[in-house]
Design a protein around this motif. Structure first.
Motif: not given
Lengths: 393, 677
Positions: B548-553, B503-505, B471-482
């Motif tokens: 552009t996105r913050v991923f947290l556990g 993906k380029q990120f 699921h989460a991978v669908t929210k990562i786009r090219d050029g993102d900074v996570l």
């Protein structure tokens, strides 16, 4: 300036259509009319342009002249003679898209309902002899429908819901395939019926929220919102409506037109005057192309900024949306959607160096919405995800 | 409990106040506490309660649990033990462990040497912790020689004996509930009472009848009358028991209880009062303590209870001095001393299975950290333990094993407080044990339990992680900074998978002292060729504008959408929110809990304060040397914090991407399924 648009042509056609017996409430597909191509309704679509918005434009009748020409050209290029369903013409292979297109031509019928009915037709005409075959056939049909227009949220959601609703039943355990199949057809038709009626249910539910003397701001043309306002007018409520112009397809003009026919006081505001008029407004009413899992909505471009303005002035924002628009999407921001593009007529030629934002819709996050009127009841945005979890999991 | 507190209470007595808070048996008249013929109408709702109480995890806050357990146990009027076991298996046994008081462990989160062992800890994520050579070691002894488990068993037998006693037993059960409700009302006093209730099981009630009973009485009877009544009942009961046999639990534990309570904590005046009233009787010493899942939340600022708990603990810990006032209710100890101590005890501690012991030591040393890793390690140790488990003669597997698991859990809790996810997992295991069909033979039961554990690990953790990644991978786009904070196994998998998809990120790993677990993540990401940036949390507001996105556990997600996670997460989420960056929390659904928590104060874990006082690799920075002797200095090393749901845009779970407001829906719809798989 709405009279400059092509709307009067379509208005006339619609009036003609209204004279015809109301076929949409029955389950028989409408006869494919030759006028459909004249209406500019594309049977095949340009991948760069959202088919969903083409259909809407056709239904909602405010069409700019050059768009009409363009669409007609497209229709001529890739126009097959409209096929009837395989029930009528057993030689031709059954195509769910054709049935769908036939249904879709009805201006009062939402795309999702058309898809639901097309899928019901798939079950009816299926030659499958086992449940599994039928399911696979149905799956294929729904996939092809979804692939036909990936930008339409309600189409996708309607297909998914249909699959859930129809195939998740104990009918599948019947020993007799035919009785199971007839049960499925029954369910499918019931679902189509529910979906068809949902607009009326929503109109009933939302009456309590419209009080005498209120001023309502509406954006674009939404059939549900129109139904709500129509019922309120019929109930002799006294209210005033501000219609935004609804650029680029000026659907707001159409709505103001319709409301004027009902003798509702209407004022047209250009899209950029929303904040200017907001202090007079008591509530904002919008429709939705899709309701997403966060409880936010995807709707015609401009909804987000209206919701922002309304929110900052503490005005309630009400959304009227049928439950078949609930989609398992979760956009995080505006760009997190498959873009639905739409031609925009600026009235003057645009230099080729100038880029044009052609996206047709935006995403309004749930925190800016007050309530959603759906056929499941009046919901807060956070309940949408509840319902979706229960529908899909 | 100082006498001054007690005074107002007795003042209340004449005008009995009747305030029922929380769970209570509907319509059960308070008189029942004295004269309770077993009443089926009451036992039914009660067992319902136990079902729900059963669902409490050890870290939770469940007052009703003990009462319901008591009720379940005592409300059974039948005697025949096989039958009893049968019926209990339906409702009560799963919570059986709960019935026995938690050894209030002075537990210590010890993380003495993490950074050096980080890699090891990480590596062990999916590694099996086999008992190795010491596997067979204890198998035989298990039944006979462990002091703690042994007590459990006898206690349990006795309890069932009480059940046989019939009237007396059920009479005891009902008041227990009232006591608990009362105790909710009067805070600190109540804690003692509740504790006693736990400790003495149902029988503790008797003691309390003296002090609290009067308070709950309906105004009709006078105090004297009630006392007389009680006295007579008690006498009758004692007599009956004497006849019955030496071990008929209620009487013994009734008598034992006050003595016990009085001795360790002479300060507790009401206990002392009770004790003086009834001294004597055979004191079965520690019988019904120390079983069970650790008691929900022990308030560590409550001196007397801490005293008691300490005496019971396997892990000897010295309490840290000068603790932060606001966090006194949390356990905090001086670190570093327990590990060698425990290691030396390795061969002397019979009751704890070596595999469990090993995991406990790894928790203590910080070798295993991270919610998933800890949970998997625990379950694999339990698997070993179950494999080597033999049902002792004249015991039933269901009850004995539950108690045994309970004792393991309390041991692990002493090593490091159990996390919410582990609590959920333990709850699952216990319910599986309780649900074992009686027709299964011992070996079949063991195999089925082991496969249940296996299934839990693979479905709820491993597969869940895969779904989350999908699921989460669908929210990562090219050029993102996570941006990610700390080291979350789920986030790591997401990043690696997105990288595999081409993906380029770019990844920004934000880290914080003292654990610096982000470095671990960073190293593994770099190995796979991701482009990374590393910074400390101090710079988070600087770095955020390009993210552009913050991923947290998350360690767990609570029902109000609050995300309970490594300290610093809230800060990152808030900064991201301020910068309008979407915050995505990745959390398996087994970590969801129905609790609601508004702050990070009331339930948290304290780390070793020494670690924040010095800087690794900077010997010259020692301004805080000897801080422990400075009266007016307090160091706070928090482990978790709570992120309000406002700052969370989305929670990715195995059930899809949901808004934080939908956590209760998932808990409601699937929490049950998780337990009853």
């Amino acid at each position: 300036m709405w009279w400059r648009s092509a709307s009067f042509i379509l208005d006339r056609q619609q009036n003609d259509a209204a004279l015809r017996p109301d076929t949409s409430s029955t389950i028989t597909p409408p006869p494919p009319t030759e006028s459909s191509s004249a209406m500019g309704l594309p049977t095949d679509h340009n991948p760069n342009i959202s088919a969903y918005y083409q259909t809407r434009a056709a239904h909602h009748a405010v069409v700019t002249s050059d768009w009409l020409a363009q669409a007609q050209a497209a229709a001529v290029v890739a126009h097959d003679p409209p096929q009837s369903t395989s029930t009528a013409d057993p030689d031709k292979p059954f195509s769910v898209i054709d049935v769908f297109n036939n249904w879709r031509r009805q201006p009062d019928l939402a795309e999702a309902v058309a898809a639901i009915r097309a899928l019901a037709a798939v079950i009816r005409s299926s030659q499958a002899s086992t449940m599994m075959q039928l399911e696979i056939e149905l799956k294929k049909a729904s996939d092809s429908l979804k692939a036909w227009d990936t930008t339409s949220i309600s189409l996708t959601a309607g297909c998914d819901l249909f699959m859930r609703y129809v195939t998740r039943t104990s009918a599948l355990e019947y020993e007799d395939f035919n009785s199971a199949k007839s049960r499925l057809i029954e369910r499918a038709e019931k679902f189509g019926e529910i979906s068809y009626k949902s607009r009326k249910i929503i109109a009933m539910l939302s009456q309590e929220f419209i009080f005498d003397g209120c001023t309502i701001l509406v954006h674009g043309f939404s059939r549900v919102v129109f139904e709500v306002l129509k019922l309120a007018a019929q109930n002799k409520k006294l209210f005033r409506v501000f219609c935004t112009e609804g650029r680029p397809d000026r659907t707001g003009l159409r709505l103001s037109n319709e409301l004027a026919k009902l003798d509702v006081p209407v004022k047209l505001v250009i899209d950029s005057a929303v904040a200017y008029t907001m202090d007079e407004v008591d509530m904002v009413f919008v429709g939705a192309d899709g309701v997403v899992e966060s409880g936010g909505i995807i709707n015609m471009m401009g909804t987000y900024q209206i919701a922002l303005v309304a929110n900052s002035m503490n005005k309630p924002v009400y959304v009227a949306a049928e439950s078949y628009k609930f989609a398992r999407l979760y956009p995080l921001d505006q760009k997190d959607l498959a873009p639905a593009l739409r031609p925009i007529d600026f009235g003057v030629p645009i230099p080729s160096k100038v880029e044009v934002e052609r996206s047709a819709r935006d995403y309004t996050p749930p925190q800016y919405l007050t309530l959603l009127f759906t056929d499941l009841g009046v919901l807060t945005p956070s309940v949408v995800s509840d319902e979706l979890i229960q529908l899909y999991l | 409990m100082d006498p001054s507190r007690r005074a107002p209470r007795s003042a209340i007595d004449p005008v009995p106040k009747f305030r029922q808070v929380g769970f209570f048996t509907p319509g059960a008249p308070p008189e029942r506490s004295q004269s309770g013929p077993p009443d089926p109408t009451h036992s039914t709702p009660v067992s319902d309660v136990s079902q729900s109480a059963n669902s409490l995890s050890p870290v939770m806050i469940p007052p009703p649990r003990h009462l319901s357990d008591n009720l379940v146990i005592h409300a059974r009027p039948t005697l025949a033990s096989p039958l009893r076991a049968d019926s209990l298996a339906g409702g009560g046994v799963s919570s059986f462990g709960d019935f026995f008081p938690a050894p209030m462990s002075p537990a210590t989160p010890a993380s003495s040497s993490y950074s050096s062992r980080m890699a090891a800890g990480e590596g062990s994520f999916f590694e099996r912790h086999g008992g190795g050579g010491d596997k067979g070691n204890n198998a035989g002894k298990v039944a006979s020689s462990f002091p703690r488990g042994g007590f459990d068993l006898t206690a349990m037998k006795k309890v069932s004996g009480i059940g046989g006693g019939g009237g007396g037993g059920s009479g005891v059960g009902v008041p227990a509930s009232e006591l608990t409700t009362v105790s909710v009302v009067n805070d600190s006093l109540a804690i003692h009472e509740k504790e006693k209730a736990n400790r003495g099981g149902g029988s503790a009630v008797e003691v309390k009848d003296q002090s609290t009973g009067s308070k709950q009485q309906k105004p009709k009877t006078t105090k004297a009358e009630r006392r007389a009544l009680q006295e007579s009942q008690r006498a009758a009961k004692a007599a009956a028991k004497a006849e019955g046999n030496k071990a008929s639990g209620a009487a013994t534990s009734v008598n034992a209880k006050p003595a016990k309570a009085a001795k360790p904590t002479p300060k507790v005046d009401n206990a002392a009062v009770a004790a003086s009233e009834k001294k004597g009787g055979d004191c079965p010493p520690e019988k019904d303590r120390k079983k069970d899942v650790p008691q929900p939340r022990m308030q560590y600022d409550d001196k007397s209870r801490v005293e008691k708990a300490k005496r019971r603990a396997v892990v000897k810990q010295t309490e840290a001095r000068n603790r932060v006032e606001l966090f006194r209710h949390l356990p905090q100890y001086e670190h570093g001393s327990q590990l060698p101590d425990l290691e030396s005890k390795f061969f002397h501690l019979d009751p704890v299975h070596p595999a469990v012991y090993k995991v406990g030591l790894q928790y203590l040393s910080g070798d295993i950290c991270g919610a998933n890793a800890r949970c998997i390690a625990m379950f694999q140790a339990f698997q070993e333990a179950i494999k080597d488990y033999r049902v002792p003669p004249e015991k039933t597997l269901v009850r004995d094993l539950t108690a045994k698991i309970g004792s393991y859990v309390s041991f692990l809790n002493e090593c490091r407080p159990i996390s919410i996810s582990m609590g959920n997992a333990i709850r699952f295991l216990k319910s599986r044990i309780a649900k074992l069909p009686l027709t299964l033979s011992e070996s079949e039961a063991k195999v089925s339990l082991q496969s249940d554990i296996e299934r839990f690990i693979s479905e709820k953790i491993v597969l869940a992680n895969k779904v989350i990644v999908k699921h989460a991978v669908t929210k990562i786009r090219d050029g993102d900074v996570l941006l990610t904070y700390g080291s979350s196994s789920a986030v790591e998998m997401i990043l690696l998978h997105a990288h595999e998809l081409g993906k380029q990120f770019r990844v920004v790993v934000v880290d914080s002292r003292p654990k610096l677990r982000g470095q671990l993540l960073l190293r593994r990401l770099l190995e796979k060729g991701l482009s990374c940036e590393y910074t400390h949390i101090n710079a988070v507001s600087y770095i955020m504008h390009e993210v552009t996105r913050v991923f947290l556990g998350a360690s767990s997600v609570l029902s109000n959408g609050t995300v309970f996670s490594r300290v610093g997460t809230a800060c990152v989420a808030m900064v991201a929110h301020a910068f309008r960056v979407p915050v995505i929390v990745c959390c398996e659904a087994y970590k969801f809990h129905e609790r609601v928590q508004l702050d990070s104060i009331c339930s948290n874990e304290l780390g070793d304060p020494d670690i924040i006082s010095n800087v690794r690799g900077r010997e010259d920075v020692k301004y805080l040397d000897g801080w422990a002797n400075v009266e007016n200095l307090q160091l706070l090393n928090l482990i978790y914090d709570a992120t309000p749901s406002d700052y969370v845009s989305m929670i990715v779970t195995d059930y899809g991407m949901v808004p934080p407001t939908s956590v209760p829906v998932i808990v409601r719809e699937y929490g049950r399924e998780q337990v009853w798989i």
